[in-house]
Write a protein that holds these residues in place. Sequence first.
Motif, short mmCIF file in Angstrom:
data_model
loop_
_atom_site.label_atom_id
_atom_site.label_comp_id
_atom_site.label_asym_id
_atom_site.label_seq_id
_atom_site.Cartn_x
_atom_site.Cartn_y
_atom_site.Cartn_z
N ARG A 46 0.86 -1.22 -0.20
CA ARG A 46 -0.01 -0.12 -0.11
C ARG A 46 0.84 1.30 -0.05
O ARG A 46 1.76 1.24 0.83
N MET A 47 0.47 2.01 -1.04
CA MET A 47 1.37 3.35 -0.90
C MET A 47 0.62 4.32 -0.20
O MET A 47 -0.38 4.64 -0.02
N LEU A 48 1.82 5.26 0.51
CA LEU A 48 1.16 6.52 1.47
C LEU A 48 1.10 7.69 0.48
O LEU A 48 0.07 8.56 0.57
N LEU A 77 10.99 -2.16 -8.81
CA LEU A 77 9.99 -2.59 -7.92
C LEU A 77 9.80 -1.72 -6.77
O LEU A 77 10.84 -1.34 -6.06
N VAL A 78 8.61 -0.71 -6.83
CA VAL A 78 8.44 0.17 -5.72
C VAL A 78 7.59 -0.50 -4.62
O VAL A 78 6.41 -0.96 -4.81
N ILE A 79 8.07 -0.52 -3.23
CA ILE A 79 7.27 -1.15 -2.16
C ILE A 79 6.86 -0.11 -1.18
O ILE A 79 7.76 0.52 -0.82
N GLU A 115 9.20 5.73 -0.05
CA GLU A 115 10.05 6.70 0.33
C GLU A 115 11.01 7.06 -0.55
O GLU A 115 11.23 8.40 -0.85
N ALA A 116 11.96 6.32 -1.17
CA ALA A 116 12.94 6.92 -2.09
C ALA A 116 12.25 7.29 -3.31
O ALA A 116 12.76 8.36 -3.80
N TRP A 117 11.48 6.51 -3.62
CA TRP A 117 10.59 6.77 -4.99
C TRP A 117 9.97 8.35 -5.00
O TRP A 117 10.06 9.17 -5.92
N ILE A 118 9.40 8.42 -3.77
CA ILE A 118 8.72 10.01 -3.70
C ILE A 118 9.66 11.08 -3.72
O ILE A 118 9.62 12.02 -4.31
N ALA A 120 12.53 10.81 -5.41
CA ALA A 120 12.74 11.08 -6.81
C ALA A 120 11.48 11.87 -7.53
O ALA A 120 12.06 12.75 -8.51
N ILE A 121 10.49 11.76 -7.20
CA ILE A 121 9.40 12.22 -7.77
C ILE A 121 9.48 13.81 -7.59
O ILE A 121 9.18 14.76 -8.33
N GLU A 122 9.73 14.03 -6.23
CA GLU A 122 9.65 15.39 -5.53
C GLU A 122 10.83 16.40 -6.19
O GLU A 122 10.93 17.48 -6.32
N SER A 123 12.10 15.61 -6.56
CA SER A 123 13.20 16.21 -7.02
C SER A 123 13.38 16.70 -8.31
O SER A 123 14.06 17.22 -8.73
N GLY A 124 12.42 15.98 -8.90
CA GLY A 124 12.27 16.37 -10.55
C GLY A 124 12.23 15.45 -11.35
O GLY A 124 12.12 15.45 -12.35
#
Length: 124
Positions: A46-48, A77-79, A115-118, A120-124
């Motif tokens: 489940r994604m936050l 794979l994003v957990i 958390e790491a994926w987010i 990356a999303i937020e950094s551009g």
Amino acid sequence: LNELLLDLTGETEEHDQPLNLSTRLPFDDPTPPILFEGHEHVFTGRMLYGMRRDCEGKVVDRGGRVGTTVTKRTSFLVIGPIASSAWLESTHGRKILRAVELRSEGLPLRIVSEEAWIQAIESG
């Protein structure tokens, strides 16, 4: 509002245990750069960040592809931090097992936290 939140999370009011947080996961360490353009992302747990379709939209908006299962085409794979009730075990499911298997065969599949994926999303 409470009823809506319970419906969205799948929890019940009687649920007196803390959420089943995913632990002991085979994340890449250190976390690799998370790339989007031309790379396939698969989500599990489940994604936050939001609904799965919201996460998938962020990948597509950045030129990436979204997969539903882990295959040789999967790049990331994003957990999510909350274990899914559909996982085979309490700490992992088939997508994670398959990703570890492919990674051990030498495929450049990366296993990263939401958390790491987010970040990356937020950094551009």
